[in-house]
Design an enzyme around this catalytic site. Structure first.
Site, PDB file in Angstrom:
ATOM      1  N   CYS A  42       0.808  -1.225   0.000  1.00  0.00           N
ATOM      2  CA  CYS A  42       0.000   0.000   0.000  1.00  0.00           C
ATOM      3  C   CYS A  42       0.840   1.273   0.000  1.00  0.00           C
ATOM      4  CB  CYS A  42      -0.960   0.009   1.185  1.00  0.00           C
ATOM      5  SG  CYS A  42      -2.072  -1.399   1.207  1.00  0.00           S
TER       6      CYS A  42
ATOM      7  N   ASN B 103     -10.284   0.208   0.722  1.00  0.00           N
ATOM      8  CA  ASN B 103      -8.825   0.283   0.613  1.00  0.00           C
ATOM      9  C   ASN B 103      -8.410  -0.298  -0.738  1.00  0.00           C
ATOM     10  OD1 ASN B 103      -6.076  -0.105   0.798  1.00  0.00           O
ATOM     11  ND2 ASN B 103      -6.117  -1.026   2.846  1.00  0.00           N
TER      12      ASN B 103
ATOM     13  N   HIS C 125      -3.051   7.261   2.925  1.00  0.00           N
ATOM     14  CA  HIS C 125      -3.502   5.935   2.498  1.00  0.00           C
ATOM     15  C   HIS C 125      -4.844   5.657   3.178  1.00  0.00           C
ATOM     16  CE1 HIS C 125      -3.823   1.825   1.540  1.00  0.00           C
ATOM     17  NE2 HIS C 125      -3.525   1.375   2.747  1.00  0.00           N
TER      18      HIS C 125
HETATM   19  O1  UT7 Z   1      -3.549  -1.445   4.080  1.00  0.00           O
HETATM   20  C1  UT7 Z   1      -3.464  -2.125   5.303  1.00  0.00           C
HETATM   21  C2  UT7 Z   1      -4.397  -3.319   5.332  1.00  0.00           C
HETATM   22  N1  UT7 Z   1      -4.867  -3.733   6.635  1.00  0.00           N
HETATM   23  C3  UT7 Z   1      -5.654  -2.986   7.400  1.00  0.00           C
HETATM   24  O2  UT7 Z   1      -5.960  -1.893   7.059  1.00  0.00           O
HETATM   25  C4  UT7 Z   1      -6.189  -3.571   8.703  1.00  0.00           C
HETATM   26  C5  UT7 Z   1      -6.075  -2.583   9.841  1.00  0.00           C
HETATM   27  N2  UT7 Z   1      -6.968  -2.992  10.898  1.00  0.00           N
HETATM   28  C6  UT7 Z   1      -8.254  -2.592  10.939  1.00  0.00           C
HETATM   29  O3  UT7 Z   1      -8.681  -1.797  10.121  1.00  0.00           O
HETATM   30  C7  UT7 Z   1      -9.134  -3.145  12.026  1.00  0.00           C
HETATM   31  O4  UT7 Z   1      -8.342  -3.820  12.986  1.00  0.00           O
HETATM   32  C8  UT7 Z   1     -10.246  -4.101  11.479  1.00  0.00           C
HETATM   33  C9  UT7 Z   1     -11.258  -3.295  10.654  1.00  0.00           C
HETATM   34  C10 UT7 Z   1      -9.638  -5.189  10.618  1.00  0.00           C
HETATM   35  C11 UT7 Z   1     -10.992  -4.752  12.632  1.00  0.00           C
HETATM   36  O5  UT7 Z   1     -11.586  -3.732  13.457  1.00  0.00           O
HETATM   37  P1  UT7 Z   1     -11.499  -3.842  15.049  1.00  0.00           P
HETATM   38  O6  UT7 Z   1     -12.222  -2.709  15.618  1.00  0.00           O
HETATM   39  O7  UT7 Z   1     -10.034  -4.000  15.373  1.00  0.00           O
HETATM   40  O8  UT7 Z   1     -12.342  -5.154  15.337  1.00  0.00           O
HETATM   41  P2  UT7 Z   1     -11.863  -6.508  16.020  1.00  0.00           P
HETATM   42  O9  UT7 Z   1     -10.907  -7.237  15.138  1.00  0.00           O
HETATM   43  O10 UT7 Z   1     -11.429  -6.207  17.425  1.00  0.00           O
HETATM   44  O11 UT7 Z   1     -13.205  -7.337  16.066  1.00  0.00           O
HETATM   45  C12 UT7 Z   1     -14.263  -7.003  16.973  1.00  0.00           C
HETATM   46  C13 UT7 Z   1     -15.370  -7.997  16.773  1.00  0.00           C
HETATM   47  C14 UT7 Z   1     -14.903  -9.448  16.789  1.00  0.00           C
HETATM   48  O12 UT7 Z   1     -15.907 -10.213  17.410  1.00  0.00           O
HETATM   49  P3  UT7 Z   1     -15.735 -10.675  18.946  1.00  0.00           P
HETATM   50  O13 UT7 Z   1     -14.479 -11.488  18.977  1.00  0.00           O
HETATM   51  O14 UT7 Z   1     -15.622  -9.393  19.730  1.00  0.00           O
HETATM   52  O15 UT7 Z   1     -16.978 -11.434  19.196  1.00  0.00           O
HETATM   53  C15 UT7 Z   1     -14.839  -9.831  15.337  1.00  0.00           C
HETATM   54  O16 UT7 Z   1     -15.033 -11.205  15.112  1.00  0.00           O
HETATM   55  O17 UT7 Z   1     -15.970  -7.797  15.485  1.00  0.00           O
HETATM   56  C16 UT7 Z   1     -15.999  -9.044  14.779  1.00  0.00           C
HETATM   57  N3  UT7 Z   1     -15.888  -8.750  13.357  1.00  0.00           N
HETATM   58  C17 UT7 Z   1     -16.968  -8.444  12.606  1.00  0.00           C
HETATM   59  N4  UT7 Z   1     -18.272  -8.338  12.909  1.00  0.00           N
HETATM   60  C18 UT7 Z   1     -19.105  -7.992  11.922  1.00  0.00           C
HETATM   61  C19 UT7 Z   1     -14.792  -8.729  12.579  1.00  0.00           C
HETATM   62  N5  UT7 Z   1     -15.126  -8.401  11.315  1.00  0.00           N
HETATM   63  C20 UT7 Z   1     -16.471  -8.223  11.305  1.00  0.00           C
HETATM   64  C21 UT7 Z   1     -17.405  -7.874  10.312  1.00  0.00           C
HETATM   65  N6  UT7 Z   1     -18.693  -7.762  10.665  1.00  0.00           N
HETATM   66  N7  UT7 Z   1     -17.043  -7.612   9.030  1.00  0.00           N
END
Ligand code: UT7
Length: 332
Positions: free
Chosen positions: A112, A289, A259
């Protein structure tokens, strides 16, 4: 001091719109979760053409916008972490299509961060006086890398291409690029060579765990939390570093084009920098993204909307797999 003039921009956005509702039809997710956690409302998916097609279309528009003869292009740099071929480089395909017969061609892959790396390479080549007109293309078809059963990743990315034609100027330009290879497992997409590999993974400890042949392992793998944390700090530090190089304060910066990985990452990093929201451009809501294409697509939108003024100090900042990061402050 040798800076850059961005004399033309272009972009290509695929027609197919995958809004958040579409994802909730086949995944346990919702528009509400995606919007609040990422800021994304919809993204575009290239359904019927290869990645290089998007790159060529963006390049053609940038060349048209610059009003130059393609034969005057000395170098084509294509940034892509989702190329159609291992070789030849995507830049050779763009060269053939646009008729830039006199251009040297090579690709750049810092994921990226790729457009920032390519722009910085272009600036260094322009310094030599051997290269006067450089076409930079960033084209990404991340939909090829996604496991559409992984709700935490597949909702984040889309497909698009952006391009810019740059020439030398005597305006200020400051840049820094960095990497933290130690963290490569935080975000990667592996080439699936296992079928041809005669060795056992124990003999190659570096690759331990990466040679899993389960089909899902060929898709993008990420530790979202680790990337999130890295991104906020890397963006903040990179911008501070280039401001220091140029003797700027945050008030000197007219526009930040970051980005577009997550609206919360952008908000947190720009908050730490103390920059006014009105100076930060985002389009992640519409495109998700699109990896290294994020910044040139944004640049092209801003140019077409007449929001780029002569003499503006623009800050480009990004991060990506590697993990890599970088920032540029250029007076345009
Ligand atoms: O160019 C670089 C590429 N990579 C990135 O940009 C990733 C950077 N990271 C992020 O943007 C964030 O960490 C994410 C968007 C990937 C995740 O957001 P978060 O606020 O860190 O959520 P989390 O991983 O802590 O997940 C919270 C909950 C989890 O459930 P439990 O364990 O609390 O029950 C996940 O399983 O949300 C759940 N979850 C979802 N729920 C509904 C994860 N993805 C989804 C989804 N819909 N799409």
């Amino acid at each position: 001091m040798v800076g850059i003039d961005i004399i033309g921009t272009g972009s290509y956005i695929p027609e197919f719109i995958a809004d958040n509702e579409k994802f909730s039809n086949f995944l346990d997710t919702s528009d509400e979760w995606i919007t609040t956690r990422t800021g994304i409302k919809e993204r575009r998916i290239m359904t019927d053409k290869p990645n290089y097609y998007m790159g060529i279309k963006a390049a053609e528009k940038a060349i048209g916008d610059a009003k130059i003869d393609p034969k005057s292009i000395d170098l084509i740099l294509v940034s892509s972490c989702s190329p159609d071929f291992f070789y030849p480089s995507m830049s050779c395909l763009v060269q053939k299509a646009v008729g830039a017969d006199n251009a040297a061609c090579f690709d750049v892959n810092s994921a990226c961060t790729g457009f920032i790396s390519a722009l910085d390479i272009a600036q260094k080549y322009l310094l030599t006086n051997q290269y006067n007109t450089i076409l930079i293309v960033a084209t990404e078809r991340l939909s090829n890398h996604l496991d559409y059963t992984d709700r935490s990743m597949c909702i984040l990315f889309g497909d698009a291409a952006g391009a810019a034609v740059v020439k030398k100027s005597d305006k200020p330009y400051y840049s820094m690029l960095g990497a933290s290879g130690d963290e490569f497992k935080a975000l990667y997409c592996k080439v699936d060579y296992k079928a041809n590999c005669p060795f056992h993974e124990d003999e190659m400890p570096f690759y331990n765990g990466l040679f899993d042949t389960e089909s899902k392992k060929r898709y993008l793998q990420s530790d979202g939390h680790a990337v999130y944390k890295f991104a906020v700090n890397a963006m903040n530090n990179a911008v501070r570093k280039v401001m220091e190089m140029g003797g700027y304060t945050i008030d000197d910066i007219d526009l930040v084009i970051p980005h577009q990985a997550n609206l919360r990452i952008i908000a947190k990093a720009t908050d730490m920098l103390g920059i006014d929201n009105s100076k930060v451009y985002t389009n992640i809501q519409r495109f998700g993204n699109v990896s290294s294409a994020c910044i040139p697509v944004a640049l092209d939108e801003l140019k077409r909307e007449g929001r780029l003024r002569n003499g503006m100090k623009v800050c480009f900042v990004g991060f990506g797999a590697g993990l890599t990061y970088g920032a540029i402050i250029a007076e345009i």
